[in-house]
Structure formats: structure tokens, C-alpha cells
Design an enzyme around this catalytic site. Structure first.
Site, PDB file in Angstrom:
ATOM      1  N   TRP A  23       0.821  -1.213   0.000  1.00 28.57           N
ATOM      2  CA  TRP A  23       0.000   0.000   0.000  1.00 28.57           C
ATOM      3  C   TRP A  23       0.857   1.267   0.000  1.00 28.57           C
ATOM      4  O   TRP A  23       1.890   1.315   0.685  1.00 28.57           O
ATOM      5  CB  TRP A  23      -0.888  -0.014   1.249  1.00 28.57           C
ATOM      6  CG  TRP A  23      -1.613   1.275   1.482  1.00 28.57           C
ATOM      7  CD1 TRP A  23      -1.175   2.347   2.210  1.00 28.57           C
ATOM      8  CD2 TRP A  23      -2.906   1.632   0.984  1.00 28.57           C
ATOM      9  NE1 TRP A  23      -2.114   3.350   2.188  1.00 28.57           N
ATOM     10  CE2 TRP A  23      -3.187   2.930   1.449  1.00 28.57           C
ATOM     11  CE3 TRP A  23      -3.854   0.971   0.188  1.00 28.57           C
ATOM     12  CZ2 TRP A  23      -4.377   3.590   1.152  1.00 28.57           C
ATOM     13  CZ3 TRP A  23      -5.043   1.625  -0.101  1.00 28.57           C
ATOM     14  CH2 TRP A  23      -5.296   2.929   0.376  1.00 28.57           C
ATOM     15  N   ASP A  26      -0.003   9.057   1.144  1.00 30.39           N
ATOM     16  CA  ASP A  26       0.624  10.380   0.969  1.00 30.39           C
ATOM     17  C   ASP A  26       2.109  10.368   0.595  1.00 30.39           C
ATOM     18  O   ASP A  26       2.883   9.620   1.186  1.00 30.39           O
ATOM     19  CB  ASP A  26       0.584  11.174   2.281  1.00 30.39           C
ATOM     20  CG  ASP A  26      -0.740  11.157   2.969  1.00 30.39           C
ATOM     21  OD1 ASP A  26      -1.718  10.645   2.393  1.00 30.39           O
ATOM     22  OD2 ASP A  26      -0.799  11.647   4.109  1.00 30.39           O
ATOM     23  N   TRP A  50      -4.334  -0.202   3.695  1.00 28.94           N
ATOM     24  CA  TRP A  50      -3.721   0.656   4.707  1.00 28.94           C
ATOM     25  C   TRP A  50      -3.476  -0.164   5.970  1.00 28.94           C
ATOM     26  O   TRP A  50      -4.329  -0.942   6.389  1.00 28.94           O
ATOM     27  CB  TRP A  50      -4.660   1.837   4.994  1.00 28.94           C
ATOM     28  CG  TRP A  50      -4.032   2.916   5.811  1.00 28.94           C
ATOM     29  CD1 TRP A  50      -3.283   3.951   5.346  1.00 28.94           C
ATOM     30  CD2 TRP A  50      -4.097   3.067   7.232  1.00 28.94           C
ATOM     31  NE1 TRP A  50      -2.869   4.736   6.392  1.00 28.94           N
ATOM     32  CE2 TRP A  50      -3.354   4.220   7.557  1.00 28.94           C
ATOM     33  CE3 TRP A  50      -4.688   2.343   8.266  1.00 28.94           C
ATOM     34  CZ2 TRP A  50      -3.204   4.667   8.872  1.00 28.94           C
ATOM     35  CZ3 TRP A  50      -4.543   2.788   9.576  1.00 28.94           C
ATOM     36  CH2 TRP A  50      -3.811   3.942   9.859  1.00 28.94           C
TER      37      TRP A  50
HETATM   38  C1  FRU Z   1      -3.664  11.849   4.815  1.00 24.03           C
HETATM   39  C2  FRU Z   1      -3.394  11.084   6.102  1.00 24.03           C
HETATM   40  C3  FRU Z   1      -2.486  11.900   6.998  1.00 24.03           C
HETATM   41  C4  FRU Z   1      -1.853  10.850   7.850  1.00 24.03           C
HETATM   42  C5  FRU Z   1      -1.690   9.717   6.884  1.00 24.03           C
HETATM   43  C6  FRU Z   1      -1.801   8.354   7.493  1.00 24.03           C
HETATM   44  O1  FRU Z   1      -4.027  11.048   3.742  1.00 24.03           O
HETATM   45  O2  FRU Z   1      -4.614  10.776   6.724  1.00 24.03           O
HETATM   46  O3  FRU Z   1      -3.137  12.895   7.739  1.00 24.03           O
HETATM   47  O4  FRU Z   1      -0.643  11.269   8.387  1.00 24.03           O
HETATM   48  O5  FRU Z   1      -2.686   9.878   5.888  1.00 24.03           O
HETATM   49  O6  FRU Z   1      -1.436   7.369   6.587  1.00 24.03           O
END
Ligand code: FRU
Length: 446
Positions: A23, A26, A50
Site C-alpha cells: 500500500w 501520501d 492501509w
Molecule cells: C492523509 C493522512 C495523513 C496521515 C496519513 C496516514 O491522507 O490521513 O493525515 O498522516 O494519511 O497514513
């Protein structure tokens, strides 16, 4: 645990960043360090969903050819290494990231604080012994406190962190440090005025200057759709303003979306050595169907974009290094309508039209069409609601980048539309207008 294996490469991008398997969300820690551009990303290597967040890592000398490096951060004392940023200091590469702690069975709440990790070689990172360097704020912020973006003015370090007020409005908190290890809270840099209008939580902030103007980029959750705007599950946009005595002064109602497509989130930027501000985003959105999950991976990053401010708005164009992967010209003609088949989806298509234009890409089960008439774009994609984008333009100058499972559409002086686009087999393109359209197409290959 074993890293998940790829079972099929049909959707694997050829010239975009993706995790080698597992996966990705960001982009994190975008930085130029000792001759390489580094991009890290939210990553779970053991499944295509995730999970406890790691930082995946790639680097490149030219923003085009990416080399996958070992995972930079793995959660150990934390439950997840959430998003953050990077900076060079003292010849070393520092990462600042959010240490996320889950809700515990004993009922203690989840919380987030900010940690450092350091590397001499830009490859192997050691978490700082004195973590956390920034603890959750005491006043007017919920447990949502994440995604630090660090920069330095040459004297001090600054860091902004995404947050949420106790009455559920997004905010960005500014911290300052003289040595990168000790931080003090300075002020709230910006706040969502009304939660439904500007968001209940601001994720992934970025803050930088272009031509004397300041830009604050945020990824707000919880904005309600408003006419043709804010149609995505979460939004990613910006404010443009000025900095006066350390305060960010901006028109409060000026939040604008960076990209009007379905798949664009958590954009971050870096400053290239030649002064260009380069932006990379997650080319996806939360809670979508990621078809590649069936193949052992999920998620990709946008093609890097050069950003400028023109007439008070952020403009994004593909980085000029794109020229390096342009191979032969597949089409170069002027005609009022056309229909073509490409055996590889990796193409760049350019249109220059004097007036209305409609074009459509089809590949297996996927279809994406865009038409422009009377100052409105109409965007249609298989399985999604129609979308209208009002944008008055005299002529159309369109640049489209297609890869194995994405299409990014850049309209000069107009909207940018980023889409995951799946399907297998040949890529078909059709277009038509009432006047001749200059169409040019290149095959793209690394
Ligand atoms: C944004 C987010 C961030 C966090 C991350 C977790 O897509 O929700 O705020 O740090 O993804 O994977």
C-alpha cells in the site's frame, strides 16, 4: 512478516512513483539532498491495504528515473509513522514525522506527537533518542495533530502541523526551533472558519513562497459539496496571501481546489536547486476502488508538477523533464475529429483547439470523457457521477499524460484533472470539435 508479492503488473505505472508492492498513500519528506531528489511515502509493505504506517523511499537524480530504497521508517514504539517532511541540516537528512498511537483497550485515547529521525547517507535512518520533539498541544486542539512540514529561514527552524480545534474546525499550528530538537508553539497560522465550508480537520499542510506571495496548502476533511465544488471524499486546496510580522494574511474565503479530478490528495512540495517549486500528490482518494489491490499493491503518486502563481492562483504544469521520456511522435495533425488506437497506454496527448472540444479515452472497461462548451467542462468517468467545471476560456491548450492506470489532464490557464484510469489492452482516443484541432501525441518511455 513477508512483504506482499505482486501478482500482476497490468496496472503498474511505468513513469510514476508506486511502492514496489503493498500500500501507498501520501507523499512524505520531499527534499533535494546531496545530488538526489528524495520522495518518501506512507506505506504498508505487508498487504495492499492501509495498515501500520511505514515510510517507503525512492530517490532520483532527475525526478523521472526513480530508484527504490529500503524502507526508511517502520513503526516500533509507535503504532504508525504517519506523514511528515524532510530537511537537510548540518550535512544530514532529518525527517520529522507523526508518531501515531492507537486507541488502547483500556480506553485511553489515541494521540499523535512529532518525532525526528536522522540519516548521514540519505538511506539509513535512526530515530532520535529524545523523541517526541513536539508533544500534543495543551489548548484548543483535539487528538488530531499530524503531518509536520519543516523549513528553515537559515537561522531558525519552523514547522507547521495539521490540527483540529475543539469545535471541529481544521487549523494549522506553527512551531519554532533554534536547533531542530527543541520546539516551542508560536501561533495558529490559519483556521477553517466554518467546519462544513473549510473543513473539520486539516491534514498535510505545506507553506511556501512563490514570487513574494505565500501559499498555504492543506488537505481538509469534512468540506461539504457546494455546487460543482468539493465533490471528493476529502479535498486538497490552498490559500494565497502575504506574510506580515510572521502572520499569514489571506482572504478567508479564498480556499481553492488544486485539482478538479477524482484522484488527488495530500500534495506536498519541494524546492529544486534551480528554484522551481515542485509538487507531488497522492494520485488517489480515500475510500475508492483501487483495482490494483487484486495484484498486490495499491496507490501511486502524481507526475511531479512545476507550480507557479498566476493571477493569484496556483498553476500546475508537468515538470519540463518530461521531455526526457518523449519518444517518437505518434500523431501530429490538424483535424476536426479523430479516432486512434495506441498499443501502449504510456502516451502524452496535446490538443490545441480554437473552440469547443470533446475527447474520450477508452481502455477495456474504463471510459473517461471531457467536453468543453460554453465555458463549462463536463467530466465523465465509468462508475462516477458526472462533474461540471465552469471555466471561461477563449481557446483550449490541453496536455494529457497517460500511464498504465492513470490519466492527468493539464489545461493551460484552466483546471487540472487527475484520474486513476484502469482497463487493459489498447488505449483508444476519440475527439471532435467544430473547427480543426491541432493534435500531437508522443509515446512515453523511460
Ligand atoms: C492523509 C493522512 C495523513 C496521515 C496519513 C496516514 O491522507 O490521513 O493525515 O498522516 O494519511 O497514513
Amino acid at each position: 512478516m513477508q512483504e506482499i508479492k505482486l501478482t500482476d503488473v497490468r496496472y503498474r505505472p511505468k513513469y510514476h512513483i508506486a511502492a514496489k508492492s503493498g500500500w501507498l498513500n501520501d507523499p512524505n519528506g520531499l527534499v533535494y539532498f546531496k545530488g538526489y531528489y528524495h520522495v518518501f511515502f506512507q506505506h504498508y509493505p505487508y498487504d495492499a491495504v492501509w495498515g501500520p504506517m511505514h515510510w517507503g523511499h525512492v530517490r532520483s537524480k532527475d525526478l523521472i528515473h526513480w530508484e527504490t530504497l529500503p524502507i526508511a521508517l517502520a513503526p516500533d514504539q509507535e503504532d504508525g509513522c504517519f506523514s511528515g517532511s524532510a530537511i537537510e541540516y548540518d550535512g544530514k537528512l532529518f525527517l520529522i514525522y507523526t508518531a501515531h498511537y492507537n486507541l488502547k483497550e483500556d480506553g485511553s485515547k489515541s494521540y499523535q506527537e512529532q518525532n525526528l529521525a536522522v540519516s548521514e547517507d540519505g538511506i539509513n535512518f535512526t530515530k532520535y533518542q529524545g523523541n517526541p520533539v513536539i508533544k500534543p498541544p495543551l489548548a484548543n486542539n483535539t487528538e488530531n495533530f499530524r503531518d509536520p512540514k519543516i523549513w528553515s529561514d537559515g537561522q531558525d527552524f519552523y514547522c507547521i502541523i495539521g490540527g483540529q480545534t475543539l469545535d471541529n474546525r481544521g487549523q494549522v499550528l506553527l512551531y519554532k526551533s533554534h536547533d531542530i530538537y527543541h520546539w516551542t508553539f508560536e501561533k495558529v497560522l490559519a483556521t477553517s472558519k466554518v467546519s462544513t465550508v473549510q473543513g473539520t480537520m486539516w491534514e498535510c499542510p505545506d507553506y511556501f513562497e512563490i514570487n513574494g506571495q505565500k501559499v498555504l496548502v492543506v488537505s481538509p476533511q469534512g468540506i461539504e459539496p457546494d455546487g460543482e465544488f468539493y465533490q471528493n471524499h476529502h479535498e486538497n486546496g490552498y490559500f494565497v496571501g502575504q506574510e506580515k510580522e510572521g502572520n499569514f494574511i489571506y482572504p478567508q474565503n479564498s480556499f481553492r481546489e488544486l485539482d478538479r479530478g477524482h484522484d488527488f490528495y495530500a500534495a506536498q512540495t519541494l524546492l529544486a536547486p534551480d528554484g522551481r517549486r515542485i509538487l507531488i500528490a497522492w494520485l488517489d482518494m480515500w475510500e475508492q476502488k483501487y483495482h490494483e489491490q487484486a495484484d498486490g499493491w495499491a496507490g501511486m503518486l502524481s507526475f511531479p508538477r512545476e507550480i507557479t502563481i498566476e493571477d493569484g492562483a496556483v498553476r500546475m504544469r508537468p515538470i519540463r523533464e518530461l521531455g526526457k521520456i518523449r519518444r517518437e511522435t505518434l500523431l501530429n495533425e490538424s483535424t476536426a475529429q479523430g479516432q486512434y488506437t495506441f498499443s501502449s497506454p504510456c502516451v502524452e496527448v496535446q490538443f490545441k483547439a480554437m473552440q469547443d472540444l470533446a475527447f474520450e479515452f477508452t481502455r477495456g472497461f474504463e471510459k473517461l470523457s471531457i467536453s468543453y462548451q460554453n465555458g463549462k467542462f463536463l467530466l465523465e468517468k465509468t462508475g462516477y457521477k458526472q462533474r461540471k467545471i465552469t471555466w471561461k476560456m477563449e481557446t483550449l491548450d490541453v496536455q494529457i499524460l497517460s500511464d498504465a492506470s492513470s490519466i492527468e489532464i493539464f489545461i493551460e490557464n484552466g483546471p487540472v484533472i487527475s484520474e486513476r484510469f484502469y482497463g487493459e489492452g489498447d488505449l483508444e482516443l476519440k475527439f471532435q470539435s467544430t473547427k480543426d484541432v491541432a493534435v500531437k501525441t508522443y509515446r512515453l518511455e523511460l
